[in-house]
Design a protein around this motif. Structure first.
Motif, mmCIF file in Angstrom:
data_model
loop_
_atom_site.group_PDB
_atom_site.id
_atom_site.type_symbol
_atom_site.label_atom_id
_atom_site.label_comp_id
_atom_site.label_asym_id
_atom_site.label_seq_id
_atom_site.Cartn_x
_atom_site.Cartn_y
_atom_site.Cartn_z
ATOM 1 N N LEU A 1 0.827 -1.208 0.000
ATOM 2 C CA LEU A 1 0.000 0.000 0.000
ATOM 3 C C LEU A 1 0.860 1.256 0.000
ATOM 4 N N GLU A 2 1.966 1.207 0.718
ATOM 5 C CA GLU A 2 2.893 2.339 0.735
ATOM 6 C C GLU A 2 3.460 2.607 -0.663
ATOM 7 N N LEU A 3 3.823 1.562 -1.377
ATOM 8 C CA LEU A 3 4.330 1.740 -2.735
ATOM 9 C C LEU A 3 3.257 2.306 -3.664
ATOM 10 N N MET A 4 2.022 1.859 -3.490
ATOM 11 C CA MET A 4 0.942 2.390 -4.312
ATOM 12 C C MET A 4 0.745 3.887 -4.070
ATOM 13 N N ILE A 5 0.777 4.288 -2.813
ATOM 14 C CA ILE A 5 0.619 5.712 -2.493
ATOM 15 C C ILE A 5 1.798 6.510 -3.028
ATOM 16 N N ASN A 6 3.001 5.935 -2.967
ATOM 17 C CA ASN A 6 4.169 6.628 -3.513
ATOM 18 C C ASN A 6 4.050 6.817 -5.023
ATOM 19 N N GLY A 7 3.469 5.851 -5.707
ATOM 20 C CA GLY A 7 3.229 6.001 -7.137
ATOM 21 C C GLY A 7 2.275 7.146 -7.435
ATOM 22 N N VAL A 8 1.241 7.271 -6.627
ATOM 23 C CA VAL A 8 0.298 8.374 -6.795
ATOM 24 C C VAL A 8 0.982 9.713 -6.520
ATOM 25 N N ILE A 9 1.847 9.752 -5.514
ATOM 26 C CA ILE A 9 2.560 10.991 -5.193
ATOM 27 C C ILE A 9 3.488 11.389 -6.340
ATOM 28 N N VAL A 10 4.202 10.428 -6.911
ATOM 29 C CA VAL A 10 5.102 10.737 -8.031
ATOM 30 C C VAL A 10 4.298 11.271 -9.220
ATOM 31 N N ALA A 11 3.158 10.657 -9.508
ATOM 32 C CA ALA A 11 2.328 11.129 -10.627
ATOM 33 C C ALA A 11 1.785 12.527 -10.356
ATOM 34 N N ALA A 12 1.327 12.780 -9.137
ATOM 35 C CA ALA A 12 0.799 14.109 -8.806
ATOM 36 C C ALA A 12 1.881 15.173 -8.886
ATOM 37 N N ALA A 13 3.065 14.853 -8.377
ATOM 38 C CA ALA A 13 4.166 15.822 -8.442
ATOM 39 C C ALA A 13 4.599 16.076 -9.883
ATOM 40 N N ALA A 14 4.612 15.023 -10.696
ATOM 41 C CA ALA A 14 4.991 15.205 -12.105
ATOM 42 C C ALA A 14 3.965 16.053 -12.835
ATOM 43 N N PHE A 15 2.674 15.796 -12.601
ATOM 44 C CA PHE A 15 1.651 16.617 -13.242
ATOM 45 C C PHE A 15 1.772 18.072 -12.803
ATOM 46 N N TRP A 16 2.019 18.275 -11.514
ATOM 47 C CA TRP A 16 2.172 19.644 -11.036
ATOM 48 C C TRP A 16 3.360 20.318 -11.720
ATOM 49 N N TYR A 17 4.484 19.636 -11.777
ATOM 50 C CA TYR A 17 5.707 20.242 -12.321
ATOM 51 C C TYR A 17 5.563 20.577 -13.804
ATOM 52 N N PHE A 18 4.898 19.719 -14.556
ATOM 53 C CA PHE A 18 4.817 19.951 -15.994
ATOM 54 C C PHE A 18 3.608 20.789 -16.412
ATOM 55 N N LEU A 19 2.567 20.859 -15.597
ATOM 56 C CA LEU A 19 1.371 21.607 -16.007
ATOM 57 C C LEU A 19 1.284 22.988 -15.387
ATOM 58 N N ALA A 20 1.665 23.136 -14.113
ATOM 59 C CA ALA A 20 1.565 24.444 -13.458
ATOM 60 C C ALA A 20 2.702 24.615 -12.461
ATOM 61 N N PRO A 21 3.941 24.765 -12.951
ATOM 62 C CA PRO A 21 5.077 24.843 -12.021
ATOM 63 C C PRO A 21 5.131 26.127 -11.194
ATOM 64 N N ALA A 22 4.459 27.179 -11.632
ATOM 65 C CA ALA A 22 4.519 28.439 -10.898
ATOM 66 C C ALA A 22 3.615 28.433 -9.669
#
Length: 101
Positions: free
Chosen positions: A34-55
């Protein structure tokens, strides 16, 4: 660097976590999945944030809130596992279901 490698990493983390959570009988191993699954979601959310609205700092705040909630969740989960083990020498999910009152 593009968004795709980060999403592939997130998908791989989520897939390994899902396999670990569904295939193991040890409560600790299920929690690690479950921890790995949540970490996958965190990586995806951070990547979307960085590439879509970094400011905007919204993505950083969301990631920090999810990490804090995950920390509390895992601490409570390990406390429950410790209590189960002390109550009946139980460390498997099958035998933990038999501890009902």
């Amino acid at each position: 660097m593009t968004l795709e490698p980060f999403l592939l990493l997130a998908a791989a983390l989520f897939a390994v976590g899902l396999y670990g959570a569904l295939s193991q009988q040890s409560v600790v191993m299920v929690m690690m999945g479950l921890e790995l699954m949540i970490n996958g979601v965190i990586v995806a959310a951070a990547a979307f944030w960085y590439f879509l609205a970094p400011a905007a700092p919204d993505g950083q705040v969301l990631v920090l809130v999810v990490i804090a909630a995950m920390t509390v969740d895992m601490a409570l989960g390990f406390a429950v596992v410790t209590l189960l083990f002390r109550a009946g020498d139980v460390d498997l999910t099958d035998t933990a279901a038999e501890l009902r009152r």
